[in-house]
Design an enzyme around this catalytic site. Structure first.
Site, PDB file in Angstrom:
ATOM      1  N   ASP A 169       0.832  -1.196   0.000  1.00 57.32           N
ATOM      2  CA  ASP A 169       0.000   0.000   0.000  1.00 57.32           C
ATOM      3  C   ASP A 169       0.871   1.250   0.000  1.00 57.32           C
ATOM      4  OD1 ASP A 169      -1.826   2.107   0.669  1.00 57.32           O
ATOM      5  OD2 ASP A 169      -3.125   0.655   1.664  1.00 57.32           O
ATOM      6  N   HIS A 200      -2.823   0.071  -2.712  1.00 55.05           N
ATOM      7  CA  HIS A 200      -4.000   0.801  -2.250  1.00 55.05           C
ATOM      8  C   HIS A 200      -5.037   0.873  -3.367  1.00 55.05           C
ATOM      9  CE1 HIS A 200      -5.720   3.603   0.709  1.00 55.05           C
ATOM     10  NE2 HIS A 200      -6.184   4.262  -0.334  1.00 55.05           N
TER      11      HIS A 200
END
Length: 231
Positions: A169, A200
């Protein structure tokens, strides 16, 4: 059936929301908590999918106090920058109060039945805060940002929560992920699932961020989780 509704807020105002109703009587209700891009086509699609599974789905427009009706596309650079700017101005504590209003609205709409919450990105963080600060019956957060800074609230989580963590992420680094695991792995109500190599936004409905196999896997786990805890 799709409708645009208004929800009475805790401070006596009216908040716009997108609502999708199932074909039959709802098995439960789920509040869908937006990303930083507003209640856009992707969030509305999430509501539609939940309605097909038999839930009343409600997505409150949490940016309405700044500007109602914001819809942004993360694949457009200027719109991404605007979304980041809006996030910096957003009152998250106030947002939780508006989510609580949406929970009350949804619970009344299904005659006092169970209500869950699911959120993405900023909404994932808000889902965690919702689990700690409201009476929501079950909650799910996808790639929630900044949860490692909210671990002091974990004692207040009284109902089941599922967190999907993107292993790569760009907004939640490895150290933050480690702190999340260290702080929550032993929590009796919280389950963390890692998705190695995913970034993400991997479960977005549309656009460049979607990673289809991981998105399907995460959504299947979410469906099973809500099926178990909401009915």
């Amino acid at each position: 059936m799709t409708t645009n509704v208004t929800i009475a807020t805790l401070d006596g105002q009216q908040m716009p929301a997108y609502e999708e109703q199932p074909d039959g009587a709802p098995r439960a209700a789920i509040v869908v908590i937006q990303e930083i891009f507003g209640v856009n086509v992707g969030i509305r699609s999430k509501c539609d999918a939940l309605a097909r599974d038999g839930y009343l789905a409600v997505a409150p427009d949490l940016f309405w106090r700044m500007e109602p009706g914001i819809e942004l596309d993360p694949d457009v650079p200027d719109q991404m920058q605007r979304a980041l700017s809006i996030m910096g101005q957003f009152d998250q504590d106030g947002g939780i109060r508006d989510i609580e209003a949406a929970i009350r609205y949804a619970r009344a709409a299904i005659d006092g039945g169970k209500v869950g919450a699911v959120g993405y990105c900023l909404g994932g963080r808000l889902a965690y805060m919702t689990a700690a600060r409201t009476d929501v019956d079950a909650s799910v957060g996808y790639y929630a940002v900044g949860v490692d800074g909210l671990l002091g609230e974990k004692h207040a989580i009284a109902h089941p929560m599922l967190l999907h963590i993107a292993g790569d992420d760009g907004f939640v680094d490895k150290e933050a992920q480690r702190r999340m695991h260290d702080g929550l792995d032993d929590h009796p109500k919280v389950t963390l699932i890692d998705y190695p190599g995913e970034d993400h936004g991997f479960a977005t409905e549309f656009g460049n961020r979607r990673s289809d196999a991981a998105a399907r896997q995460a959504d299947a786990r979410t469906a099973a989780f809500f099926g178990e805890h909401l009915g």
